[in-house]
Motif scaffolding. Structure first.
Motif, PDB file in Angstrom:
ATOM      1  N   VAL A 144       0.834  -1.204   0.000  1.00  0.00           N
ATOM      2  CA  VAL A 144       0.000   0.000   0.000  1.00  0.00           C
ATOM      3  C   VAL A 144       0.870   1.255   0.000  1.00  0.00           C
ATOM      4  O   VAL A 144       0.522   2.266  -0.620  1.00  0.00           O
ATOM      5  N   ASP A 145       2.010   1.182   0.676  1.00  0.00           N
ATOM      6  CA  ASP A 145       2.939   2.308   0.744  1.00  0.00           C
ATOM      7  C   ASP A 145       3.297   2.766  -0.679  1.00  0.00           C
ATOM      8  O   ASP A 145       3.805   1.978  -1.470  1.00  0.00           O
ATOM      9  N   PRO A 146       3.044   4.024  -1.034  1.00  0.00           N
ATOM     10  CA  PRO A 146       3.311   4.497  -2.402  1.00  0.00           C
ATOM     11  C   PRO A 146       4.767   4.319  -2.826  1.00  0.00           C
ATOM     12  O   PRO A 146       5.054   4.112  -4.006  1.00  0.00           O
ATOM     13  N   THR A 147       5.696   4.392  -1.877  1.00  0.00           N
ATOM     14  CA  THR A 147       7.112   4.236  -2.235  1.00  0.00           C
ATOM     15  C   THR A 147       7.501   2.783  -2.403  1.00  0.00           C
ATOM     16  O   THR A 147       8.587   2.476  -2.899  1.00  0.00           O
ATOM     17  N   GLY A 148       6.640   1.868  -1.957  1.00  0.00           N
ATOM     18  CA  GLY A 148       6.943   0.456  -2.082  1.00  0.00           C
ATOM     19  C   GLY A 148       7.935  -0.052  -1.066  1.00  0.00           C
ATOM     20  O   GLY A 148       8.459  -1.167  -1.208  1.00  0.00           O
ATOM     21  N   LYS A 149       8.209   0.713  -0.022  1.00  0.00           N
ATOM     22  CA  LYS A 149       9.223   0.322   0.960  1.00  0.00           C
ATOM     23  C   LYS A 149       8.614  -0.327   2.201  1.00  0.00           C
ATOM     24  O   LYS A 149       9.117  -1.320   2.708  1.00  0.00           O
ATOM     25  N   MET A 150       7.545   0.261   2.725  1.00  0.00           N
ATOM     26  CA  MET A 150       6.944  -0.206   3.977  1.00  0.00           C
ATOM     27  C   MET A 150       5.868  -1.252   3.699  1.00  0.00           C
ATOM     28  O   MET A 150       5.057  -1.091   2.783  1.00  0.00           O
ATOM     29  N   VAL A 151       5.883  -2.323   4.498  1.00  0.00           N
ATOM     30  CA  VAL A 151       4.884  -3.384   4.402  1.00  0.00           C
ATOM     31  C   VAL A 151       4.233  -3.546   5.768  1.00  0.00           C
ATOM     32  O   VAL A 151       4.928  -3.670   6.784  1.00  0.00           O
ATOM     33  N   THR A 152       2.899  -3.524   5.807  1.00  0.00           N
ATOM     34  CA  THR A 152       2.188  -3.781   7.061  1.00  0.00           C
ATOM     35  C   THR A 152       1.709  -5.225   7.077  1.00  0.00           C
ATOM     36  O   THR A 152       1.202  -5.734   6.084  1.00  0.00           O
ATOM     37  N   TRP A 153       1.885  -5.856   8.226  1.00  0.00           N
ATOM     38  CA  TRP A 153       1.596  -7.297   8.324  1.00  0.00           C
ATOM     39  C   TRP A 153       0.946  -7.545   9.672  1.00  0.00           C
ATOM     40  O   TRP A 153       1.489  -7.210  10.714  1.00  0.00           O
ATOM     41  N   TYR A 154      -0.233  -8.150   9.643  1.00  0.00           N
ATOM     42  CA  TYR A 154      -0.922  -8.555  10.864  1.00  0.00           C
ATOM     43  C   TYR A 154      -0.990 -10.070  10.897  1.00  0.00           C
ATOM     44  O   TYR A 154      -1.450 -10.710   9.948  1.00  0.00           O
ATOM     45  N   SER A 155      -0.514 -10.647  11.995  1.00  0.00           N
ATOM     46  CA  SER A 155      -0.496 -12.103  12.139  1.00  0.00           C
ATOM     47  C   SER A 155      -1.334 -12.515  13.335  1.00  0.00           C
ATOM     48  O   SER A 155      -1.185 -11.978  14.429  1.00  0.00           O
ATOM     49  N   CYS A 156      -2.231 -13.467  13.117  1.00  0.00           N
ATOM     50  CA  CYS A 156      -3.020 -14.000  14.224  1.00  0.00           C
ATOM     51  C   CYS A 156      -2.102 -14.796  15.138  1.00  0.00           C
ATOM     52  O   CYS A 156      -1.446 -15.749  14.711  1.00  0.00           O
ATOM     53  N   GLY A 157      -2.064 -14.398  16.409  1.00  0.00           N
ATOM     54  CA  GLY A 157      -1.193 -15.053  17.371  1.00  0.00           C
ATOM     55  C   GLY A 157      -1.895 -16.161  18.117  1.00  0.00           C
ATOM     56  O   GLY A 157      -3.015 -16.564  17.779  1.00  0.00           O
ATOM     57  N   PRO A 158      -1.272 -16.661  19.172  1.00  0.00           N
ATOM     58  CA  PRO A 158      -1.800 -17.826  19.890  1.00  0.00           C
ATOM     59  C   PRO A 158      -2.907 -17.466  20.863  1.00  0.00           C
ATOM     60  O   PRO A 158      -3.031 -16.325  21.299  1.00  0.00           O
ATOM     61  N   THR A 159      -3.724 -18.451  21.182  1.00  0.00           N
ATOM     62  CA  THR A 159      -4.636 -18.359  22.309  1.00  0.00           C
ATOM     63  C   THR A 159      -3.885 -18.946  23.497  1.00  0.00           C
ATOM     64  O   THR A 159      -3.592 -20.140  23.519  1.00  0.00           O
ATOM     65  N   VAL A 160      -3.538 -18.098  24.458  1.00  0.00           N
ATOM     66  CA  VAL A 160      -2.544 -18.481  25.457  1.00  0.00           C
ATOM     67  C   VAL A 160      -3.200 -19.077  26.708  1.00  0.00           C
ATOM     68  O   VAL A 160      -3.542 -18.374  27.657  1.00  0.00           O
ATOM     69  N   TYR A 161      -3.367 -20.400  26.687  1.00  0.00           N
ATOM     70  CA  TYR A 161      -3.886 -21.080  27.872  1.00  0.00           C
ATOM     71  C   TYR A 161      -3.156 -22.400  28.124  1.00  0.00           C
ATOM     72  O   TYR A 161      -3.391 -23.065  29.126  1.00  0.00           O
ATOM     73  N   GLU A 162      -2.258 -22.795  27.202  1.00  0.00           N
ATOM     74  CA  GLU A 162      -1.429 -23.975  27.375  1.00  0.00           C
ATOM     75  C   GLU A 162      -0.122 -23.737  26.639  1.00  0.00           C
ATOM     76  O   GLU A 162       0.003 -22.790  25.850  1.00  0.00           O
ATOM     77  N   ASP A 163       0.852 -24.617  26.874  1.00  0.00           N
ATOM     78  CA  ASP A 163       2.115 -24.492  26.164  1.00  0.00           C
ATOM     79  C   ASP A 163       1.924 -24.750  24.670  1.00  0.00           C
ATOM     80  O   ASP A 163       1.096 -25.581  24.266  1.00  0.00           O
ATOM     81  N   ALA A 164       2.697 -24.044  23.869  1.00  0.00           N
ATOM     82  CA  ALA A 164       2.634 -24.192  22.416  1.00  0.00           C
ATOM     83  C   ALA A 164       3.183 -25.554  21.998  1.00  0.00           C
ATOM     84  O   ALA A 164       4.101 -26.090  22.619  1.00  0.00           O
ATOM     85  N   HIS A 165       2.613 -26.112  20.923  1.00  0.00           N
ATOM     86  CA  HIS A 165       3.049 -27.420  20.447  1.00  0.00           C
ATOM     87  C   HIS A 165       3.698 -27.301  19.064  1.00  0.00           C
ATOM     88  O   HIS A 165       3.858 -26.201  18.522  1.00  0.00           O
ATOM     89  N   LEU A 166       4.071 -28.441  18.510  1.00  0.00           N
ATOM     90  CA  LEU A 166       4.791 -28.440  17.235  1.00  0.00           C
ATOM     91  C   LEU A 166       3.959 -27.862  16.093  1.00  0.00           C
ATOM     92  O   LEU A 166       4.509 -27.327  15.132  1.00  0.00           O
ATOM     93  N   GLY A 167       2.633 -27.981  16.196  1.00  0.00           N
ATOM     94  CA  GLY A 167       1.792 -27.349  15.186  1.00  0.00           C
ATOM     95  C   GLY A 167       1.963 -25.837  15.191  1.00  0.00           C
ATOM     96  O   GLY A 167       1.981 -25.194  14.146  1.00  0.00           O
ATOM     97  N   HIS A 168       2.081 -25.259  16.401  1.00  0.00           N
ATOM     98  CA  HIS A 168       2.352 -23.825  16.495  1.00  0.00           C
ATOM     99  C   HIS A 168       3.732 -23.509  15.925  1.00  0.00           C
ATOM    100  O   HIS A 168       3.916 -22.473  15.260  1.00  0.00           O
ATOM    101  N   ALA A 169       4.706 -24.377  16.184  1.00  0.00           N
ATOM    102  CA  ALA A 169       6.050 -24.151  15.642  1.00  0.00           C
ATOM    103  C   ALA A 169       6.004 -24.083  14.127  1.00  0.00           C
ATOM    104  O   ALA A 169       6.625 -23.206  13.509  1.00  0.00           O
ATOM    105  N   LYS A 170       5.254 -24.982  13.495  1.00  0.00           N
ATOM    106  CA  LYS A 170       5.148 -24.970  12.031  1.00  0.00           C
ATOM    107  C   LYS A 170       4.593 -23.637  11.548  1.00  0.00           C
ATOM    108  O   LYS A 170       5.096 -23.037  10.587  1.00  0.00           O
ATOM    109  N   ASN A 171       3.567 -23.137  12.223  1.00  0.00           N
ATOM    110  CA  ASN A 171       2.930 -21.899  11.813  1.00  0.00           C
ATOM    111  C   ASN A 171       3.861 -20.704  11.984  1.00  0.00           C
ATOM    112  O   ASN A 171       4.127 -19.953  11.039  1.00  0.00           O
ATOM    113  N   TYR A 172       4.373 -20.520  13.191  1.00  0.00           N
ATOM    114  CA  TYR A 172       5.108 -19.289  13.491  1.00  0.00           C
ATOM    115  C   TYR A 172       6.522 -19.291  12.917  1.00  0.00           C
ATOM    116  O   TYR A 172       7.044 -18.229  12.569  1.00  0.00           O
ATOM    117  N   VAL A 173       7.152 -20.459  12.810  1.00  0.00           N
ATOM    118  CA  VAL A 173       8.462 -20.504  12.150  1.00  0.00           C
ATOM    119  C   VAL A 173       8.312 -20.229  10.656  1.00  0.00           C
ATOM    120  O   VAL A 173       9.115 -19.500  10.068  1.00  0.00           O
TER     121      VAL A 173
END
Length: 814
Positions: free
Chosen positions: A41-70
């Motif tokens: 969207v940035d007219p200069t083409g330099k800045m990128v905005t990125w929104y990432s859905c994070g975890p629901t924090v009620y237990e320890d993260a598992h390997l499925g979360h690792a696949k997503n966030y890595v």
């Protein structure tokens, strides 16, 4: 970006300023289900905005979360460090939803129950047993419907036996065909049976209180919540915050351990409730939401579509999937809806007794799941986001509802807004075709994995890099072998490149003399650079890049004469690419002369002892292989090293010092005895294969009189040795089996040799008459034995006569 609402295209390609310098990058966009040119969207083409859905924090993260966030981290790094974008990366943590409310409430009630029933002698009281039995019946009735409703701990075993005697309760995992038929429902049922079985065993033999609770917690949690959950006062929100703050902290500890970059901005739902209320108010004011009599607020999909908007743009085929819609509403919201249509979804939920609540124009309540990200992303980033990411299971209904809410909020009559331009989704980590899930209990936490030897943060990342980011991964033995092989190959290449660099002549100017040393290899490097650029521009195709790097290493290794300057340039470039991919937590992209990644060197505390041991070993081996061992020289060398290493030894260096001292002692003893060369070589092998191996260090012997390469063990070395030893064990087993068979054969021959040829055929029922030598003449049917048959019998008789006479001779000698 204005358009007629009723003729709105499914996707509006963003436009860059004419003078913006953009890479020819395409991204697989789930909004279009195509690879689209990436234009910020940035007219200069330099800045990128990125929104990432994070975890629901009620237990320890598992390997499925690792696949997503890595996987997300890999793409983020490529965009910043390869393509040069300035990325504003925003991520949320969901710290209030139905799962968190339930878990927080249940954990609080269980902790209170345990405190009330604590005993100094840790005995299980009658009141605890009574509560556990009631909890058992409650759990059975809710989760194991195939058992009678009145099943108790006393009747559980018989009821289960009867159920198993019926047609198969669950697919048998013993066969591949049946394993493939296992469903989510099957796994849930297995988990419930396992929980009930554990509780049943605890009730049979309670033992001490801590062990009893460890086996009955899972049945007590829902039971206590059913009894007392509605009594909880959640106005201070303390109970849920204690839970979420703990697991948010642990989540980011896990991410740091995986070398995942922290977000530039972190949003938490509980810190944005006023903004969420305002967001819902505007949606209602725009005519796309309504308040129900109970104080909940719903999104009106019908009005949204009548206004010309498109609903369910990410997964239109699931638009009417009631199961997915219900799952998106949350477990606490089921069965209490006052919405006008089944496909409408909650923006704001009126809180029931025992649920946390915040003030709003519609009464005390809490945010719906989907509205959280819409409001927070809009607040922090604005009207339009470049990239929105998450796990593939969020597409519907979560992100489709986010799109609808945000367009309903930002759009005005005659001017509709495209809230997010590019939706990207990471494939899942799957087990037997099913996604890894806490509720299915088919997961392993990141902490558990990283505490074991099988995986490291680097090997996990390599695993994800080897597959396209948008594809699901089934972790198989073949995939693990590929990971180990790729990492080991790069380890070997970096070590040899560093060794070449260390011995490179100071007068060599690598960039100027590159063409002189190896033009074909330099052309291979240029081609690899071009191919990597093409692959990364093609929607971040890291799987191709990983193959390109591997092939380039293979080509370097296959050179008849290793061209040091060219190899060093290749190593530096590969180092840069793997650093961009996040494979080295100590990577420094500003250091253009760096080669390799962390973990290639032995511990600092080992160096003063291991390098002298390796150098002495080199001399001993060279002398032993020369054909004329110089015993005086090697003894002198061993004595000199012992003196040099006689300084005070710190605690961490003691194991290495002991190995050095013992090796020096053994060398001097062998020299004094003038031991054969083969014994000296065996001593050198023992140092390499036993003493140093046990300390995690390997000495890699090389040709052309080069000194051994000192290096830490890696998984490829360990697995290669294990395979070699396994093959050796198999060969030894085969030899033993052959020896046993031969012994048995000889024993049989000896027993047969004892038989007198006169009697050998007389014991058989096949014949009635024999000649004077005992050779059959008439068979059992009364017929004369045919000539051909008689000839064969005579030969057998003569052979037996010979072996029998030999046996008689041995007996006489004895």
């Amino acid at each position: 970006m204005a358009s007629d609402g009723r003729n709105q295209p499914p996707w509006i390609p963003p436009q860059a300023r004419p003078d913006a310098q953009l890479p020819r990058l395409t991204i697989y966009n789930s909004l279009t289900r195509n690879k689209d040119d990436f234009v910020p969207v940035d007219p200069t083409g330099k800045m990128v905005t990125w929104y990432s859905c994070g975890p629901t924090v009620y237990e320890d993260a598992h390997l499925g979360h690792a696949k997503n966030y890595v996987s997300i981290d890999i793409i983020r790094r490529i965009m910043m460090d390869y393509f040069g974008f300035r990325v504003k990366f925003v991520m949320n943590t969901t710290d209030i939803d139905d799962k968190i409310i339930l878990r927080g409430r249940q954990q609080y009630l269980l902790a209170r129950f345990k405190q009330e029933h604590a005993a100094e002698d840790e005995s299980v009281s009658d009141s605890v047993l009574a509560a556990a039995k009631a909890a058992f019946r409650h759990y059975i009735g809710k989760n194991l419907p195939f058992l009678p409703s009145d099943t108790s701990p006393e009747t559980f075993s018989d009821a289960m036996d009867k159920a198993k005697a019926e047609p198969p309760l669950l697919p048998d995992p013993a066969t591949t065909k049946q394993v493939q038929a296992v469903t989510v429902a099957d796994l849930l049922l297995r988990a419930h049976i396992g929980t009930a079985q554990s509780a049943f065993e605890a009730l049979q033999t309670p033992g001490k209180l801590p062990e009893f609770f460890a086996r009955t917690d899972d049945i007590l949690l829902p039971y206590l919540d059913a009894l007392h959950g509605a009594e909880m006062d959640f106005n201070n929100h303390k109970i849920t915050l204690e839970l979420t703050q703990k697991f948010e902290r642990r989540f980011f500890e896990d991410m740091n351990a995986l070398n995942v970059l922290a977000p530039d901005e972190l949003t938490r739902v509980t810190e944005f409730v006023p903004q969420i209320v305002s967001f819902v108010e505007k949606i209602v004011a725009n005519g796309f939401g309504y308040a129900a009599p109970d104080g909940s607020v719903y999104f009106d999909i019908d009005s949204f579509e009548k206004a010309g908007h498109i609903y369910a743009r990410l997964e239109p085929w699931n638009k009417n999937d009631r199961a997915l819609q219900a799952d998106g509403e949350g477990s606490l919201f089921k069965g209490r809806s006052m919405k006008r249509s089944e496909n409408h979804f909650a923006l704001w939920k009126a809180s029931k007794p025992g649920e946390p609540a915040w003030p709003s124009p519609w009464g005390r309540g809490r945010p719906g799941w989907h509205i959280e990200c819409s409001a927070m992303a809009s607040e922090v980033i604005g009207k339009t986001i470049d990239i929105h990411s998450g796990g593939v299971d969020l597409r519907f209904p979560h992100h489709d509802n986010e799109i609808a809410q945000s367009e309903a909020y930002w759009s005005t009559p005659g001017c509709q807004v495209q809230w997010t331009n590019y939706f990207i989704y990471m494939g899942q980590l799957r087990i037997r075709g099913l996604k890894m899930s806490k509720s299915l209990k088919n997961y392993t936490t990141i902490r558990t994995v990283l505490s074991q030897k099988e995986w490291s943060a680097r090997s996990l990342r390599i695993c994800f890099l080897l597959m396209p980011w948008q594809d699901s991964i089934e972790v198989t033995d073949e995939l693990m072998k590929s990971v180990v092989g790729w990492e080991g190959k790069l380890n070997n290449f970096f070590l040899k490149s560093l060794d070449l660099w260390k011995h490179l002549s100071p007068q060599t100017t690598t960039t100027q003399e590159l063409g002189i040393f190896d033009q074909p290899l330099s052309r291979a490097l240029d081609k690899a650079k071009a191919d990597v650029d093409t692959a990364l521009c093609d929607s971040f195709n890291t799987s191709i890049v990983m193959r390109i790097l591997s092939d380039l290493v293979t080509e370097s290794n296959s050179a008849e004469v290793l061209p040091a300057p060219t190899v060093i340039l290749i190593a530096k470039w590969i180092t840069r690419i793997v650093t961009i991919f996040g494979l080295d937590p100590e990577g420094d992209l500003t250091n253009l002369d760096r080669i390799g990644w962390s973990g290639l060197d032995i511990p600092t505390s080992a160096k003063p002892y291991i390098y002298p041991a390796s150098q002495l070993r080199d001399k001993v081996r060279a002398s032993a292989c020369s054909g004329s061992v110089d015993y005086t020289a090697i003894a002198k060398l061993a004595s000199g090293i012992t003196i040099a290493a006689s300084l005070p030894v710190v605690e961490s260096s003691k194991p290495y010092d002991q190995v050095l001292q013992q090796f020096c002692t053994n060398v001097k003893a062998f020299a004094a005895q003038q031991a054969p060369a083969k014994d000296l070589l065996a001593l050198c092998d023992q140092l390499r294969d036993v003493h140093l191996w046990n300390l995690g260090i390997y000495l890699e012997d090389r040709n052309d009189s080069q000194p051994a390469l000192v290096r830490p063990l890696d998984k490829l070395l360990i697995e290669t040795r294990a395979e070699r030893e396994s093959a050796g064990t198999a060969k030894a087993k085969t030899r033993l089996e052959q020896k046993a068979r031969e012994a048995e054969r000889q024993k049989e021959q000896r027993e047969r040799a004892k038989v007198d040829p006169l009697l050998m055929f007389r014991t058989s029922d096949e014949y009635l008459q024999w000649d004077e030598s005992g050779v059959p003449t008439v068979d059992a049917a009364g017929n004369a034995v045919p000539k051909n048959r008689r000839k064969k019998l005579v030969k057998e008789w003569e052979k037996q006569k010979k072996v029998h006479e030999e046996w008689l001779a041995t007996q006489q000698e004895t």
